[in-house]
Design a protein around this motif. Sequence first.
Motif, PDB file in Angstrom:
ATOM      1  N   LEU B  66     -74.356  -9.782  41.606  1.00  0.00           N
ATOM      2  CA  LEU B  66     -75.476  -8.853  41.832  1.00  0.00           C
ATOM      3  C   LEU B  66     -75.188  -7.959  43.036  1.00  0.00           C
ATOM      4  N   SER B  67     -74.624  -8.579  44.071  1.00  0.00           N
ATOM      5  CA  SER B  67     -74.316  -7.843  45.296  1.00  0.00           C
ATOM      6  C   SER B  67     -73.329  -6.705  45.022  1.00  0.00           C
ATOM      7  N   ALA B  68     -72.337  -7.002  44.167  1.00  0.00           N
ATOM      8  CA  ALA B  68     -71.345  -5.965  43.825  1.00  0.00           C
ATOM      9  C   ALA B  68     -72.043  -4.797  43.116  1.00  0.00           C
ATOM     10  N   ARG B  69     -72.979  -5.140  42.249  1.00  0.00           N
ATOM     11  CA  ARG B  69     -73.691  -4.062  41.532  1.00  0.00           C
ATOM     12  C   ARG B  69     -74.604  -3.292  42.492  1.00  0.00           C
ATOM     13  N   LEU B  70     -75.166  -4.011  43.457  1.00  0.00           N
ATOM     14  CA  LEU B  70     -76.027  -3.341  44.442  1.00  0.00           C
ATOM     15  C   LEU B  70     -75.211  -2.369  45.300  1.00  0.00           C
ATOM     16  N   ASP B  71     -73.951  -2.771  45.593  1.00  0.00           N
ATOM     17  CA  ASP B  71     -73.083  -1.877  46.371  1.00  0.00           C
ATOM     18  C   ASP B  71     -72.848  -0.582  45.603  1.00  0.00           C
ATOM     19  N   ALA B  72     -72.554  -0.748  44.310  1.00  0.00           N
ATOM     20  CA  ALA B  72     -72.340   0.443  43.472  1.00  0.00           C
ATOM     21  C   ALA B  72     -73.616   1.271  43.431  1.00  0.00           C
ATOM     22  N   GLU B  73     -74.725   0.579  43.317  1.00  0.00           N
ATOM     23  CA  GLU B  73     -76.043   1.236  43.306  1.00  0.00           C
ATOM     24  C   GLU B  73     -76.262   1.977  44.621  1.00  0.00           C
ATOM     25  N   GLY B  74     -75.821   1.332  45.717  1.00  0.00           N
ATOM     26  CA  GLY B  74     -75.976   1.920  47.051  1.00  0.00           C
ATOM     27  C   GLY B  74     -75.227   3.227  47.173  1.00  0.00           C
ATOM     28  N   VAL B  75     -73.999   3.253  46.611  1.00  0.00           N
ATOM     29  CA  VAL B  75     -73.203   4.475  46.643  1.00  0.00           C
ATOM     30  C   VAL B  75     -73.955   5.580  45.918  1.00  0.00           C
ATOM     31  N   ARG B  76     -74.508   5.173  44.731  1.00  0.00           N
ATOM     32  CA  ARG B  76     -75.257   6.175  43.955  1.00  0.00           C
ATOM     33  C   ARG B  76     -76.502   6.619  44.709  1.00  0.00           C
ATOM     34  N   SER B  77     -77.185   5.604  45.310  1.00  0.00           N
ATOM     35  CA  SER B  77     -78.455   5.969  45.941  1.00  0.00           C
ATOM     36  C   SER B  77     -78.255   6.802  47.201  1.00  0.00           C
ATOM     37  N   VAL B  78     -77.027   6.748  47.810  1.00  0.00           N
ATOM     38  CA  VAL B  78     -76.747   7.627  48.951  1.00  0.00           C
ATOM     39  C   VAL B  78     -76.314   8.998  48.432  1.00  0.00           C
ATOM     40  N   PHE B  79     -75.493   8.993  47.385  1.00  0.00           N
ATOM     41  CA  PHE B  79     -74.910  10.225  46.861  1.00  0.00           C
ATOM     42  C   PHE B  79     -75.965  11.141  46.219  1.00  0.00           C
ATOM     43  N   TRP B  80     -76.750  10.594  45.297  1.00  0.00           N
ATOM     44  CA  TRP B  80     -77.673  11.441  44.534  1.00  0.00           C
ATOM     45  C   TRP B  80     -78.768  12.080  45.375  1.00  0.00           C
ATOM     46  N   PRO B  81     -79.419  11.363  46.300  1.00  0.00           N
ATOM     47  CA  PRO B  81     -80.430  12.054  47.096  1.00  0.00           C
ATOM     48  C   PRO B  81     -79.857  13.239  47.856  1.00  0.00           C
ATOM     49  N   GLU B  82     -78.588  13.110  48.322  1.00  0.00           N
ATOM     50  CA  GLU B  82     -77.976  14.229  49.044  1.00  0.00           C
ATOM     51  C   GLU B  82     -77.748  15.421  48.128  1.00  0.00           C
ATOM     52  N   VAL B  83     -77.255  15.101  46.918  1.00  0.00           N
ATOM     53  CA  VAL B  83     -77.028  16.174  45.948  1.00  0.00           C
ATOM     54  C   VAL B  83     -78.358  16.863  45.633  1.00  0.00           C
ATOM     55  N   ILE B  84     -79.394  16.053  45.443  1.00  0.00           N
ATOM     56  CA  ILE B  84     -80.708  16.612  45.109  1.00  0.00           C
ATOM     57  C   ILE B  84     -81.239  17.450  46.276  1.00  0.00           C
ATOM     58  N   TRP B  85     -81.049  16.940  47.509  1.00  0.00           N
ATOM     59  CA  TRP B  85     -81.530  17.651  48.705  1.00  0.00           C
ATOM     60  C   TRP B  85     -80.861  19.026  48.806  1.00  0.00           C
ATOM     61  N   VAL B  86     -79.542  19.014  48.629  1.00  0.00           N
ATOM     62  CA  VAL B  86     -78.802  20.272  48.733  1.00  0.00           C
ATOM     63  C   VAL B  86     -79.223  21.215  47.600  1.00  0.00           C
ATOM     64  N   SER B  87     -79.331  20.660  46.375  1.00  0.00           N
ATOM     65  CA  SER B  87     -79.692  21.489  45.217  1.00  0.00           C
ATOM     66  C   SER B  87     -81.047  22.139  45.407  1.00  0.00           C
ATOM     67  N   LYS B  88     -81.998  21.362  45.940  1.00  0.00           N
ATOM     68  CA  LYS B  88     -83.357  21.881  46.119  1.00  0.00           C
ATOM     69  C   LYS B  88     -83.375  23.126  47.012  1.00  0.00           C
ATOM     70  N   ARG B  89     -82.448  23.180  47.971  1.00  0.00           N
ATOM     71  CA  ARG B  89     -82.423  24.319  48.881  1.00  0.00           C
ATOM     72  C   ARG B  89     -81.481  25.417  48.398  1.00  0.00           C
ATOM     73  N   LEU B  90     -80.371  24.964  47.810  1.00  0.00           N
ATOM     74  CA  LEU B  90     -79.333  25.919  47.427  1.00  0.00           C
ATOM     75  C   LEU B  90     -79.745  26.760  46.216  1.00  0.00           C
ATOM     76  N   ILE B  91     -80.350  26.109  45.228  1.00  0.00           N
ATOM     77  CA  ILE B  91     -80.676  26.836  43.987  1.00  0.00           C
ATOM     78  C   ILE B  91     -81.686  27.962  44.249  1.00  0.00           C
ATOM     79  N   PRO B  92     -82.823  27.728  44.946  1.00  0.00           N
ATOM     80  CA  PRO B  92     -83.730  28.855  45.215  1.00  0.00           C
ATOM     81  C   PRO B  92     -83.060  29.952  46.043  1.00  0.00           C
ATOM     82  N   ALA B  93     -82.198  29.541  46.991  1.00  0.00           N
ATOM     83  CA  ALA B  93     -81.517  30.541  47.822  1.00  0.00           C
ATOM     84  C   ALA B  93     -80.597  31.411  46.971  1.00  0.00           C
ATOM     85  N   LEU B  94     -79.876  30.771  46.041  1.00  0.00           N
ATOM     86  CA  LEU B  94     -78.984  31.524  45.152  1.00  0.00           C
ATOM     87  C   LEU B  94     -79.776  32.472  44.254  1.00  0.00           C
TER      88      LEU B  94
END
Lengths: 193, 155
Positions: B66-94
């Motif tokens: 379970l811990s191994a899957r949580l680590d993978a989940e952690g990578v996703r949960s760090v990666f996706w919010p950042e992508v979403i944060w950047v997209s939210k600002r970048l797309i309207p600006a573009l």
Amino acid sequence: MELVARCQSGDRAAFRQLVEQYERTVFNIIVSVMGDPTEADDIAQEVFLKVYRSLPTFRGGSQFSVWLYRVTVNQCLDWLKRRRRRSAVMSLDQLVDQSEGDLDFLFKDASPDATETLDEARLQQAIHAALNTLTPDHRVVIVLKDLEGRSQEEIAAILDCPVGTVKSRLTRAREALKERLRPFYEAWKAGGN
Amino acid sequence: MQTGHPIDLLFPYVCGELSKDEAQRVSEHCAACPACAREVDLVRATQRLLARRVPVAPPPFFWTRLSARLDAEGVRSVFWPEVIWVSKRLIPALIAATLILTSLFWQDEGTSNIESYLTGNGTGKAGEQVLVGNQAISKETVFQTAVLDDAARSD
């Protein structure tokens, strides 16, 4: 709740403690509802992953255990809907055939020396086989009430339905189980027990 | 089974879910009714069978997996919010930048067309005619009319 709060703040050690505290019950609910232990590990992993993902949104409006068991039951019901293959568990008739009609393994009172491995394994299979004859909805209430010892109010909270529904499902499930066992029990009684 | 037999109460009776009075009534009934007594036996056998279930132990290394899957989940949960944060600002600006550039381009294009049209320079040609209502009028006439109008307004 303190443990849950620590988990919500991202404390992995606290989440491990939480998993270790509940994994046995979660496993047993899964095995009983699925009627087959082969998929229990996968389902339990999904349950705890879902809980981990949803913990930040858990507001403590209900008991954590009630919420966890609700996730567990829903996950099992989803898997049952998706499952194509039949359960690998033998039917009661097959088990009785295997024991050459000797029904002691089913109905004889357990005594300290009645711990023959074969009989015990067959008994456990028989319990799953008997439960497998019920519909998933009925199986869930039997598992939570008669195997896990939850109150009807707790079961209502877990299943998100009125207590009256739990009562009627429980009555029908117990009756169905009794009727499934009746021919075996009568045959056993007729054998002089 | 005849009516009057407490069939629905037998499981709650065996499971100890009845009040003391109800349990007493069921007990008295069963003592005098062999059919219900046999039924209670079967209910007890059913409950005994369930009670003999041995709890299943979780498989070993459950937490490790379970811990191994949580680590993978952690990578996703760090990666996706950042992508979403950047997209939210970048797309309207573009989108805003595109709109501004497009409007500037069209404005520029429009002005040069009108100028060349009125003056007969650039892409427009002297002597060309344009439709005003149903009439075809030469561009020179349009220009002259506009000049005369301006002069009349200034008077």
